[in-house]
Design a protein around this motif. Structure first.
Motif, PDB file in Angstrom:
ATOM      1  N   ALA A 179     -53.243  27.539  40.434  1.00 15.92           N
ATOM      2  CA  ALA A 179     -53.427  28.004  38.745  1.00 15.92           C
ATOM      3  C   ALA A 179     -55.472  27.420  38.275  1.00 15.92           C
ATOM      4  O   ALA A 179     -55.463  28.106  37.701  1.00 15.92           O
ATOM      5  CB  ALA A 179     -52.878  26.670  37.565  1.00 15.92           C
ATOM      6  N   ASP A 180     -55.926  26.757  39.228  1.00 18.79           N
ATOM      7  CA  ASP A 180     -56.777  26.089  38.892  1.00 18.79           C
ATOM      8  C   ASP A 180     -58.028  27.260  39.010  1.00 18.79           C
ATOM      9  O   ASP A 180     -58.808  27.544  38.619  1.00 18.79           O
ATOM     10  CB  ASP A 180     -57.057  24.609  39.236  1.00 18.79           C
ATOM     11  N   PHE A 181     -57.638  27.838  40.084  1.00 15.26           N
ATOM     12  CA  PHE A 181     -58.327  28.991  40.635  1.00 15.26           C
ATOM     13  C   PHE A 181     -58.393  29.998  39.442  1.00 15.26           C
ATOM     14  O   PHE A 181     -59.437  30.646  39.187  1.00 15.26           O
ATOM     15  CB  PHE A 181     -58.337  29.327  42.160  1.00 15.26           C
ATOM     16  N   PHE A 182     -57.440  29.880  39.554  1.00 10.17           N
ATOM     17  CA  PHE A 182     -56.303  32.103  38.004  1.00 10.17           C
ATOM     18  C   PHE A 182     -57.956  31.810  37.049  1.00 10.17           C
ATOM     19  O   PHE A 182     -58.029  32.170  36.406  1.00 10.17           O
ATOM     20  CB  PHE A 182     -55.277  31.658  38.583  1.00 10.17           C
ATOM     21  N   LEU A 183     -57.529  29.655  36.971  1.00 12.11           N
ATOM     22  CA  LEU A 183     -57.996  29.724  35.171  1.00 12.11           C
ATOM     23  C   LEU A 183     -59.503  30.023  35.186  1.00 12.11           C
ATOM     24  O   LEU A 183     -60.079  30.275  34.431  1.00 12.11           O
ATOM     25  CB  LEU A 183     -57.564  28.168  35.316  1.00 12.11           C
ATOM     26  N   LYS A 184     -59.504  29.454  36.384  1.00  8.59           N
ATOM     27  CA  LYS A 184     -61.034  29.425  36.706  1.00  8.59           C
ATOM     28  C   LYS A 184     -61.585  30.756  36.669  1.00  8.59           C
ATOM     29  O   LYS A 184     -62.819  31.485  35.614  1.00  8.59           O
ATOM     30  CB  LYS A 184     -62.145  28.611  37.159  1.00  8.59           C
ATOM     31  N   LYS A 185     -60.866  32.138  37.014  1.00  4.65           N
ATOM     32  CA  LYS A 185     -61.179  33.188  37.467  1.00  4.65           C
ATOM     33  C   LYS A 185     -61.175  34.086  35.808  1.00  4.65           C
ATOM     34  O   LYS A 185     -62.384  34.632  35.520  1.00  4.65           O
ATOM     35  CB  LYS A 185     -60.091  33.664  38.132  1.00  4.65           C
ATOM     36  N   PHE A 186     -60.080  33.722  35.168  1.00  6.22           N
ATOM     37  CA  PHE A 186     -60.098  34.662  34.102  1.00  6.22           C
ATOM     38  C   PHE A 186     -60.954  33.995  32.984  1.00  6.22           C
ATOM     39  O   PHE A 186     -61.062  34.754  31.637  1.00  6.22           O
ATOM     40  CB  PHE A 186     -58.482  34.468  33.599  1.00  6.22           C
ATOM     41  N   VAL A 187     -61.145  32.621  32.103  1.00  8.67           N
ATOM     42  CA  VAL A 187     -62.233  32.372  31.916  1.00  8.67           C
ATOM     43  C   VAL A 187     -63.249  32.709  32.224  1.00  8.67           C
ATOM     44  O   VAL A 187     -64.067  33.381  30.921  1.00  8.67           O
ATOM     45  CB  VAL A 187     -61.812  30.943  31.954  1.00  8.67           C
ATOM     46  N   ALA A 188     -63.634  32.904  33.596  1.00 11.40           N
ATOM     47  CA  ALA A 188     -65.356  33.438  33.479  1.00 11.40           C
ATOM     48  C   ALA A 188     -65.215  35.368  33.321  1.00 11.40           C
ATOM     49  O   ALA A 188     -65.824  35.622  32.190  1.00 11.40           O
ATOM     50  CB  ALA A 188     -66.072  33.531  35.116  1.00 11.40           C
TER      51      ALA A 188
END
Lengths: 92, 449
Positions: B323-332
């Motif tokens: 979830a943390d990885f996807f969060l960073k990805k979609f924020v970027a």
């Protein structure tokens, strides 16, 4: 010209520090330390206008130039002018 | 700020502090370099005097760039020569401002530098995300559960061999990610990795995709075309959902694996190929073999090394890191401000069954990033009313579409049924399309009707 209104106490502090510079310059001239004179002149040239002291900036610039030429008379004359500018400034 | 003139230090601090800048003042540039080297200093922009004790502002700029620090540097100088400007730019300075200081000019330059800094940082984040996706290196694969570690360990060990690998696991568990990881860790990493979903393409089209065709081989073959076996030469061909391959194509694939040769459609010439085959399916292939829907000889050829990816619900330790990885990805990707997950939203993620596995989790996080308004993602942001986390219902509620005087059209009924099945499948679109015997495009159209 600037959007920044300089606080009065900063201007007062600035001029107080210049009085110390003037004293250092008189000492330096008495031992022909033109390097010191040039250094102070350079500093004042760089910062006086930013504090709104345009005439002092010109004095600094000319002092730096005169000291680089080891011109004692011109340096003496500029230090007198330096003193006059300081005397004309009245802290609130 | 690096400035040895105490008056200018005071002046700049007095200007920037009321504008909500945190100002750090140094009079010695070498101390700044040391602090950066020891990771003791983080800042968004550096303002430095040109004339400094020990080293000049230009030399400082050069050395900072040598350390790989990309923080933008603004030089302030009383020397207004073109030579100084040129030297500053060559050293890597962002810009320079002349003394006496013009505060509007200084502020604009600092704001531009901050904007540049933000863009650079976003660019770096995006590159990292793209790199993690495109290389699929193990470092970019997220998972620390014992089950997933076993998968990665096996992937590492098989990467160096040429043996065919068979990956099984539910839809959305990341079979293609593991296939790509095997490819990237092996000797074939410089050659192509080509993936094809065998269930997504009609049989006759799949054959021409895989084997290629000669000019005029069939109506519409206006030019010759290489197939994917040839495209993947020296690399890896990933055949996803191989369990859906027709018996005819299974026979052709078996021949390719045995002979390491292919024949384009409409050609007699055999072409040698050197391709590693990794295949995958969500189906139980042994059952398919027993029920004669999958060739046993092909199964044994493909299943030299078997890797089974556990579903996400059996590796809960991986949910929050993913979830943390996807969060960073979609924020970027969305250019949003950094976001975090609230305690309740984390609990909600951990308790969800994730029937659509990692893909469903990724979709949920993307949705939350787009829809959440604050910096913290709340539980409500994660719940899609169409695909809520509640247990799936097998009943279908007609009441919601039948009004007092109005009966639904067949289209409305079909669309509702499609949504119902998607919800039952936890948002797994591929599985839903398969269950409904429709292609993904039709599914998409029905969902957005």
């Amino acid at each position: 010209m600037n959007v920044f209104e300089l606080p009065q106490d900063m201007r007062d502090l600035y001029m107080k520090r210049r009085r110390e510079d003037l004293s250092k310059c008189i000492d330096a001239l008495s031992v022909s330390d033109f390097h010191q004179l040039s250094s102070v002149g350079h500093k004042i040239r760089g910062n006086a206008l930013s504090f709104g002291f345009d005439r002092l900036g010109i004095v600094g610039e000319e002092l730096e130039r005169a000291a680089e030429k080891n011109d004692r008379d011109r340096s003496m004359q500029l230090l007198r002018e330096f003193e006059a500018v300081l005397n004309e400034y009245h802290p609130l | 700020m690096i400035e040895d003139d105490i008056d200018v230090q005071d002046l700049l601090a007095a200007f920037f502090k009321p504008k909500d800048f945190e100002v750090m003042i140094y009079d010695d540039p070498t101390k700044v370099l040391n602090d950066f080297e020891k990771n003791n200093l983080v800042c968004d922009v550096i303002i430095t005097d040109l004339k400094l004790p020990l080293i000049s502002g230009i030399e400082f700029t050069r050395r900072l760039k040598e350390l790989g620090i990309e923080t933008p540097i603004i030089l302030i100088t009383a020397h207004s020569s073109a030579e100084v400007a040129m030297e500053s730019v060559k050293a890597g300075a962002f810009g320079f401002v002349l003394k006496p200081l013009s505060f509007p000019q200084l502020l604009v330059t600092v704001e531009r530098a901050l904007h540049f800094s933000r863009l650079s940082s976003e660019n770096a984040s995006l590159k990292a995300v793209v790199r993690a996706h495109s290389t699929g290196q193990v470092e970019g694969v997220i998972g620390k559960s014992p089950g997933f570690k076993q998968v990665l360990d096996l992937a590492r060990r098989v990467a160096g061999s040429y043996a065919n690998v068979f990956i099984s696991g539910e839809s959305g568990t990341g079979k293609e990610v593991i296939a790509k990881t095997i490819h990237n860790l092996g000797d074939r990493r410089e050659a192509p990795f080509i993936a094809i979903n065998c269930s997504a393409i009609p049989e006759n089209l799949l054959e021409s995709e895989l084997f290629g065709y000669a000019k005029g081989a069939f109506t519409g073959a206006s030019d010759k075309k290489k197939g994917l076996f040839e495209e993947a030469e020296d690399g890896t061909l990933f055949l996803d959902e191989i369990g859906d391959l027709s018996l005819v194509l299974q026979a052709k694939l078996l021949r390719v694996i045995q002979e390491k040769k292919i024949k384009r459609i409409g050609e007699n010439q055999q072409r040698n190929i050197n391709v590693r085959i990794i295949s995958a399916t969500h189906k139980d292939l042994r059952t398919e073999v027993m029920e004669k829907r999958f060739r046993e000889d092909l199964f044994f050829r493909l299943n030299v090394i078997a890797i089974k990816i556990p579903p996400l619900r059996e590796r809960k330790e991986d949910i929050l890191p993913l979830a943390d990885f996807f969060l960073k990805k979609f924020v970027a990707l969305n250019g949003s401000l950094p976001k975090s997950l609230s305690k309740e939203s984390k609990e909600s993620l951990l308790s969800n069954p994730w029937r659509g596995n990692v893909r469903e989790l990724e979709n949920a996080i993307e949705r939350a990033v787009v829809l959440s308004t604050g910096e913290v993602i709340q539980k409500e942001d994660l719940i899609d009313p169409e695909l809520s986390f509640s247990e799936p219902s097998t009943s279908f509620d007609f009441a919601q579409i039948t009004g007092e005087n109005k009966l639904p059209t067949v289209d409305e009924l079909v669309n509702l049924y499609v949504r119902h099945v998607l919800k039952k499948n936890g948002g797994a679109r591929e599985k839903t399309a398969r269950e409904l015997s429709i292609d993904r495009k039709t599914l998409y159209r029905r969902l957005h009707a």
